[in-house]
Enzyme design. Structure first.
Site, short mmCIF file in Angstrom:
data_model
loop_
_atom_site.label_atom_id
_atom_site.label_comp_id
_atom_site.label_asym_id
_atom_site.label_seq_id
_atom_site.Cartn_x
_atom_site.Cartn_y
_atom_site.Cartn_z
N THR A 1 6.96 -30.12 -19.42
CA THR A 1 6.66 -30.48 -18.04
C THR A 1 7.07 -31.92 -17.76
O THR A 1 7.11 -32.75 -18.67
CB THR A 1 5.15 -30.32 -17.75
OG1 THR A 1 4.39 -31.08 -18.69
CG2 THR A 1 4.75 -28.86 -17.83
N TYR B 1 12.12 -39.76 -18.84
CA TYR B 1 10.98 -40.61 -18.50
C TYR B 1 11.44 -41.79 -17.64
O TYR B 1 12.47 -42.40 -17.91
CB TYR B 1 10.30 -41.14 -19.76
CG TYR B 1 9.64 -40.07 -20.60
CD1 TYR B 1 8.70 -39.20 -20.04
CD2 TYR B 1 9.95 -39.93 -21.95
CE1 TYR B 1 8.10 -38.22 -20.81
CE2 TYR B 1 9.35 -38.94 -22.72
CZ TYR B 1 8.43 -38.10 -22.15
OH TYR B 1 7.84 -37.12 -22.90
N GLU C 1 1.52 -31.17 -12.91
CA GLU C 1 2.41 -30.93 -14.03
C GLU C 1 3.53 -29.97 -13.63
O GLU C 1 3.41 -28.75 -13.80
CB GLU C 1 1.63 -30.37 -15.22
CG GLU C 1 0.57 -31.33 -15.76
CD GLU C 1 -0.13 -30.79 -16.99
OE1 GLU C 1 0.57 -30.47 -17.98
OE2 GLU C 1 -1.36 -30.66 -16.97
#
Length: 209
Positions: free
Chosen positions: A80, A144, A132
């Site tokens: 996720t 990220y 999520e």
């Protein structure tokens, strides 16, 4: 009273506390027709469900992808792309906990189908309501810190607990199949071109079903 005065059949529906696995959860009441099940009030069920999905007024959120609990990939095999809930508490309070789907825009990669969980994840006993999203695409690396924009356009089911991890995983993959198919329907596929997914400007109001 107004409905009856206009010769419209009206039924008074009492407020109900929302289900939560937390004893000290906020005393929220139903605030959308997703929460209201007419069949529980001896009324005909809503007819606006389409192949196991409910069209909703789109709502939008964005932010950098952050590290979550780390169990999506490791325990579930489902990576996720977690978003921080900071700044979105008001929006989240308006959304019923459950499984939603829509489109996800990554600033440097493109636009993808997505299905996502909004809620407390009772199997893992979360103490915080989380978002999520699962982007339905195979990525070769993580992202990220990359800006992620979500256009949430449909609803699948309420949040639920499961007797085993295997049953949870099975249900998540079922949600994926439903979302992937539904996002091909014109009522949902048109939002792939939503300017918001490619821009930081937010179209219209957010948080309304």
């Amino acid at each position: 009273m107004a409905g009856k005065a206009a010769v419209i059949e009206a039924v008074a529906v009492p407020s109900h506390r929302k289900d939560s696995h937390l004893d000290d959860a906020p005393n929220e009441v139903i605030n959308s027709h997703i929460d209201l099940l007419p069949e529980n009030c001896d009324l005909p069920a809503f007819e606006d469900w389409v192949k196991g999905t409910l069209p909703i007024k789109p709502w939008y959120i964005e932010g950098p992808v952050i590290k979550g609990f780390g169990r999506g990939s490791k325990m579930l095999g489902i990576p996720t792309a977690n978003l921080s809930t900071e700044g979105y508490s008001a929006v989240l309070s308006e959304q019923r906990s459950g499984v939603y789907f829509g489109w996800a825009g990554l600033s440097t990669r493109g636009i993808y189908k997505m299905v996502m969980s909004v809620g407390w994840n009772p199997y893992f006993n979360n103490a915080e309501k989380t978002i999520e999203p699962w982007l339905l695409h195979e990525f070769g690396d993580d992202f990220y810190g990359e800006d992620l924009r979500l256009a949430v356009v449909g609803y699948i089911r309420p949040e639920a607990n499961f007797p085993s991890l295997e049953r949870l995983i099975e249900k998540i993959h079922e949600d994926r199949r439903i979302a992937e198919t539904a996002l091909e329907f014109p009522m949902y596929s048109k939002y792939r071109e939503d300017p918001y997914l490619k821009s930081s400007s937010l179209p219209g109001d957010i948080g309304c079903l």
